[in-house]
Design an enzyme around this catalytic site. Sequence first.
Site, PDB file in Angstrom:
ATOM      1  N   ASP A  17      37.864  37.219  43.737  1.00  0.00           N
ATOM      2  CA  ASP A  17      39.233  37.843  44.723  1.00  0.00           C
ATOM      3  C   ASP A  17      40.317  36.778  45.052  1.00  0.00           C
ATOM      4  O   ASP A  17      41.004  36.841  46.053  1.00  0.00           O
ATOM      5  CB  ASP A  17      38.633  38.507  45.793  1.00  0.00           C
ATOM      6  CG  ASP A  17      37.620  39.345  45.403  1.00  0.00           C
ATOM      7  OD1 ASP A  17      37.536  40.265  44.479  1.00  0.00           O
ATOM      8  OD2 ASP A  17      36.552  39.740  46.094  1.00  0.00           O
ATOM      9  N   GLU A  18      40.567  35.953  44.151  1.00  0.00           N
ATOM     10  CA  GLU A  18      41.607  34.855  44.404  1.00  0.00           C
ATOM     11  C   GLU A  18      42.824  35.247  43.939  1.00  0.00           C
ATOM     12  O   GLU A  18      43.968  34.435  44.050  1.00  0.00           O
ATOM     13  CB  GLU A  18      41.179  33.438  43.561  1.00  0.00           C
ATOM     14  CG  GLU A  18      39.783  32.876  44.132  1.00  0.00           C
ATOM     15  CD  GLU A  18      38.870  33.161  43.295  1.00  0.00           C
ATOM     16  OE1 GLU A  18      38.736  34.338  42.409  1.00  0.00           O
ATOM     17  OE2 GLU A  18      37.527  32.549  43.201  1.00  0.00           O
ATOM     18  N   GLY A  50      37.204  43.176  39.684  1.00  0.00           N
ATOM     19  CA  GLY A  50      38.379  44.081  40.030  1.00  0.00           C
ATOM     20  C   GLY A  50      39.555  43.457  40.034  1.00  0.00           C
ATOM     21  O   GLY A  50      39.686  42.474  41.113  1.00  0.00           O
ATOM     22  N   HIS A  51      40.420  43.569  39.052  1.00  0.00           N
ATOM     23  CA  HIS A  51      41.650  42.812  38.936  1.00  0.00           C
ATOM     24  C   HIS A  51      42.788  43.802  39.153  1.00  0.00           C
ATOM     25  O   HIS A  51      42.808  44.517  38.858  1.00  0.00           O
ATOM     26  CB  HIS A  51      41.874  42.115  37.671  1.00  0.00           C
ATOM     27  CG  HIS A  51      40.718  40.983  37.210  1.00  0.00           C
ATOM     28  ND1 HIS A  51      40.478  40.419  36.195  1.00  0.00           N
ATOM     29  CD2 HIS A  51      39.785  40.477  38.444  1.00  0.00           C
ATOM     30  CE1 HIS A  51      39.387  39.619  36.467  1.00  0.00           C
ATOM     31  NE2 HIS A  51      38.886  39.750  37.709  1.00  0.00           N
ATOM     32  N   GLY A  99      35.438  48.385  47.721  1.00  0.00           N
ATOM     33  CA  GLY A  99      36.215  48.965  48.964  1.00  0.00           C
ATOM     34  C   GLY A  99      35.776  48.050  50.355  1.00  0.00           C
ATOM     35  O   GLY A  99      36.118  48.543  51.473  1.00  0.00           O
ATOM     36  N   LYS A 105      34.849  45.510  53.346  1.00  0.00           N
ATOM     37  CA  LYS A 105      35.701  44.451  53.907  1.00  0.00           C
ATOM     38  C   LYS A 105      35.155  43.125  53.543  1.00  0.00           C
ATOM     39  O   LYS A 105      33.937  42.836  53.627  1.00  0.00           O
ATOM     40  CB  LYS A 105      35.516  44.788  55.441  1.00  0.00           C
ATOM     41  CG  LYS A 105      36.633  44.255  56.467  1.00  0.00           C
ATOM     42  CD  LYS A 105      36.441  44.684  57.704  1.00  0.00           C
ATOM     43  CE  LYS A 105      37.265  44.345  58.888  1.00  0.00           C
ATOM     44  NZ  LYS A 105      36.920  44.785  60.166  1.00  0.00           N
TER      45      LYS A 105
END
Length: 330
Positions: free
Chosen positions: A15-16, A42-43, A247, A249
């Site tokens: 997630d970067e 997930g992109h 989804g 956190k």
Amino acid sequence: MINAVDIIFGLCWGDEGKGKISNALSSKYDYVCRWNGGPNAGHTVYLNGKKYKTHVIPSGIFHNKKSIIGPNCVINIDKFFDEIEYLSKEGFDTSLIKVSPKTHIITERHIQYDLKFLKPKLGTTGQGIAPCYSDKALRIGKLAKDYLDKKYIWNGELYGDILCEGAQSFWLDLNYGDYPYVTSSETLPYSACSLGFSPKKIRDIIGVAKIYDTKSGVDPLFPESLWLDEELNKVIDLGKEYGTTTGRKRLVNWLNFNRLLDAVRISGTNKLIINKCDILEELNIFKIRLDNELGPNFIKFNDFDNMKEYISRELKTYCDVVFSGDKENI
Ligand code: IMO
Ligand code: MG
């Protein structure tokens, strides 16, 4: 003939903003390829102000480029076709999407096993990734060539300029990450060669990091106590740190700078992009951690210029650093 290969990959825990960078560069290449992972990724990509999300299809598709899913990836057929349908409805040419005949297929049994035994313990994405790779290693897996129409099967050809788009990240790598808090594939640039090119063809290794660290799923480096930190909660909110795939956190911690140095050094990163700098700038909090594990050593900078100067100086022998701001969810 292949001219050159550039590789984009994550240097942290996922997630970067790899998708964002890959999307920004894709138009310069003939092929954009994924070499690892599957629907656990997930992109997020923005094109003309519109937001698109993908999980297995590389972002070359947004620029009319051949988009390859390699033999070390795993796909869920239903989700693959959902993604094709979504992209097709959005007007993209999905005939450019090809899958290696040797890509492994995730089955319902893989998903059920993951949900029952792995997700509760390790916080996996629950997509059946580990059981699918496990069947691959046991030599009982199912191959794409037996499940997909011929028109989706890649003939193995690569030519011209190739961009490889990594999924997951350095510290989730099966070999280098903090096992068992990792994914089941190889996320480092070495593993992109599984697409079928020599390491000698690699030109740029573009590492993507964030100005702070995030983790989805269980990891001792991200203890639950971080949820109680007021400043880090501000980062979660302003940085919209919620998973694209799940989804959930994300747990947030200050940038583990020693880990970033190790990841840059071991991977051979020669270009580094650090995303989401605007979040810390807006909050006016500039901290990094200096211990590889959860030690007591932090540096607190007075302003972002000081922080940038420190990071660029420490990494100077390895790579150029670009500091990028983007508030959007990645
Ligand atoms: P992108 O490509 C962030 C994490 C999961 C879990 C561990 C194992 O969007 O950066 P898995 O389902 O792969 O067996 O889960 O790895 N994980 C990711 N975290 N971004 C991802 O992908 C991830 N893919 C897997 O949260 O801790
Ligand atoms: Mg993600």
